[in-house]
Design an enzyme around this catalytic site. Structure first.
Site, PDB file in Angstrom:
ATOM      1  N   TYR A 135       0.840  -1.211   0.000  1.00 45.24           N
ATOM      2  CA  TYR A 135       0.000   0.000   0.000  1.00 45.24           C
ATOM      3  C   TYR A 135       0.874   1.261   0.000  1.00 45.24           C
ATOM      4  CZ  TYR A 135      -3.126   3.693   1.585  1.00 45.24           C
ATOM      5  OH  TYR A 135      -3.821   4.877   1.698  1.00 45.24           O
ATOM      6  N   ARG A 142       1.483   6.800  -6.763  1.00 44.59           N
ATOM      7  CA  ARG A 142       0.372   7.726  -6.999  1.00 44.59           C
ATOM      8  C   ARG A 142       0.821   9.175  -6.803  1.00 44.59           C
ATOM      9  NH1 ARG A 142      -5.120   7.069  -3.499  1.00 44.59           N
ATOM     10  NH2 ARG A 142      -3.558   6.959  -1.835  1.00 44.59           N
ATOM     11  N   TYR A 195      -0.835  12.910   6.581  1.00 47.90           N
ATOM     12  CA  TYR A 195      -0.401  11.879   7.521  1.00 47.90           C
ATOM     13  C   TYR A 195       1.109  11.999   7.727  1.00 47.90           C
ATOM     14  CZ  TYR A 195      -4.695   8.918   7.202  1.00 47.90           C
ATOM     15  OH  TYR A 195      -5.956   8.394   7.269  1.00 47.90           O
ATOM     16  N   ARG A 208     -11.335  13.348   2.134  1.00 49.67           N
ATOM     17  CA  ARG A 208     -12.290  12.505   2.860  1.00 49.67           C
ATOM     18  C   ARG A 208     -13.608  12.376   2.110  1.00 49.67           C
ATOM     19  NH1 ARG A 208      -9.075   9.459   5.816  1.00 49.67           N
ATOM     20  NH2 ARG A 208      -7.687  10.703   7.120  1.00 49.67           N
ATOM     21  N   GLU A 314     -13.877  -1.011   6.565  1.00 52.74           N
ATOM     22  CA  GLU A 314     -13.832   0.321   5.949  1.00 52.74           C
ATOM     23  C   GLU A 314     -15.146   0.527   5.205  1.00 52.74           C
ATOM     24  OE1 GLU A 314     -10.117   1.775   4.178  1.00 52.74           O
ATOM     25  OE2 GLU A 314     -11.268   2.162   2.350  1.00 52.74           O
TER      26      GLU A 314
HETATM   27  C1  3EB Z   1      -7.564   5.983   5.755  1.00 52.01           C
HETATM   28  O1  3EB Z   1      -8.411   6.754   6.201  1.00 52.01           O
HETATM   29  C2  3EB Z   1      -8.043   4.620   5.376  1.00 52.01           C
HETATM   30  O2  3EB Z   1      -5.268   5.546  -0.269  1.00 52.01           O
HETATM   31  O3  3EB Z   1      -6.883   6.203  -1.588  1.00 52.01           O
HETATM   32  C3  3EB Z   1      -9.240   5.275   2.689  1.00 52.01           C
HETATM   33  C4  3EB Z   1      -9.629   5.889   1.493  1.00 52.01           C
HETATM   34  C5  3EB Z   1      -7.968   4.810   2.833  1.00 52.01           C
HETATM   35  C6  3EB Z   1      -8.713   6.039   0.453  1.00 52.01           C
HETATM   36  C7  3EB Z   1      -6.458   5.779  -0.493  1.00 52.01           C
HETATM   37  C8  3EB Z   1      -7.064   4.967   1.781  1.00 52.01           C
HETATM   38  C9  3EB Z   1      -7.436   5.574   0.601  1.00 52.01           C
HETATM   39  O4  3EB Z   1      -6.362   6.268   5.661  1.00 52.01           O
HETATM   40  C10 3EB Z   1      -7.523   4.129   4.084  1.00 52.01           C
END
Ligand code: 3EB
Length: 326
Positions: A135, A142, A195, A208, A314
């Protein structure tokens, strides 16, 4: 010009299809005339035959293929699917960068610069490869492609999900248009694009949620939402509590969307959901929590791996509504 969402155990019987996601196994490999993303993950629950989710439009779309992307466009909306096999020389990072680089070239050529929503699926998402979790490799590739195409990796980024499936190529489906999406963040969570470094060398590139405005419509895409508060995973080992926390996060995103939308709130019950569950045996516990909060909503349950190994569930959602022409 409106986008219509078809969600059914039955294939699309009539109308013009922009693109489709076929959810669940077994997938018989039949390829329709339009772009199709086969979601290679088992559907959970009763009557688990594959499920058809298609975007329909009200007049015939243009169709094309470009660098391996199958796409259809109607008016100023485009749906595409690209799948890239990893090989001995092409790891997931390179495949991800290539997929997104091609996608951005297509959008530039079509004059539809704005990505709205992406659906990313890949095999073995939590496995380490050459010392980096897959990931995290995906995130690296990306982000490099976004930057290579001179796109923001912070702030104005599309809604997305990224899930692990058992096998198959990297598969990326996308919806794009001529108008920018309005990104929505969650005040309970650190934006994913911010992050800290402990989650990998490059942060994920997604918002989000995204509010998008095709002519006469308002769409809300809520990205994959998990049991993360701040930037930390919470309720380790407790799938019911993780489900409740994910729904609390979705409610927070809805409140934020309400603040940003001229039309106000979408309600939890107005959305349709995809719920990804790491362990199929957790279906009952997850479903019970969903029933308590969004009883009437259309919901698909799938077995898939979430992008942090401690996350057990999720949830993603979307809603559509008609709005008065401006
Ligand atoms: C998170 O909140 C959970 O890498 O495109 C959620 C939605 C998550 C999209 C992405 C990853 C992605 O980090 C993981």
């Amino acid at each position: 010009m409106a986008l219509i969402f078809h969600s059914s155990a039955n294939p699309v019987a009539a109308g013009h299809v922009l693109g489709e996601s076929l959810v669940g196994e077994p997938w018989n490999g039949a390829t329709p005339a339009w772009p199709l993303q086969p979601l290679r993950a088992p559907l959970l629950g009763a009557g688990s035959t594959p499920w058809h989710e298609a975007w329909l439009v009200d007049s015939p779309p243009l169709a094309g293929e470009s660098e391996g992307i199958r796409w259809r466009r109607q008016g100023d909306q485009l749906f595409g699917v690209i799948e890239i096999d990893e090989g001995p020389d092409v790891g997931l990072q390179a495949a991800s960068e290539a997929a997104y680089a091609r996608l951005f070239r297509l959008l530039d050529a079509q004059g539809l610069p704005h990505l709205w929503r992406l659906w990313n699926y890949m095999a073995d998402i939590n496995q380490d490869q050459q010392g980096l979790e897959r990931y995290r490799q995906f995130n690296l590739g990306r982000a490099q492609a976004f930057e290579g195409a001179s796109r923001c990796v912070v702030g104005r980024v599309p809604a997305a999900c990224a899930l692990g499936v058992r096998s198959g190529p990297l598969s990326v489906a996308f919806l794009a248009g001529s108008t920018p999406a309005v990104p929505v963040e969650n005040p309970r969570q650190v934006s994913a694009f911010l992050y800290p470094g402990e989650y990998g060398p490059r942060s994920p590139t997604f918002s989000r949620a995204a509010l998008v405005y095709p002519p006469g419509q308002e769409l809300l895409f809520i990205s994959g939402t998990a049991s993360i508060v701040g930037h930390q995973s919470v309720h380790l080992g407790d799938v019911a509590a993780q489900t409740r926390e994910s729904l609390d996060n979705i409610e927070a995103v809805l409140a934020e969307a309400q603040r940003l939308s001229p039309r106000g709130a979408f309600a939890l019950a107005d959305l349709s959901y995809r719920v990804y569950i790491r362990h199929a045996a957790d279906l009952g516990a997850v479903r019970a929590e969903m029933a308590g909060r969004v009883a009437s909503a259309e919901t698909l349950y799938l077995q898939a791996d979430v992008c942090r190994s401690e996350l057990l569930v999720e949830i993603e959602a979307q809603g559509l509504r008609v709005v008065q022409a401006a």
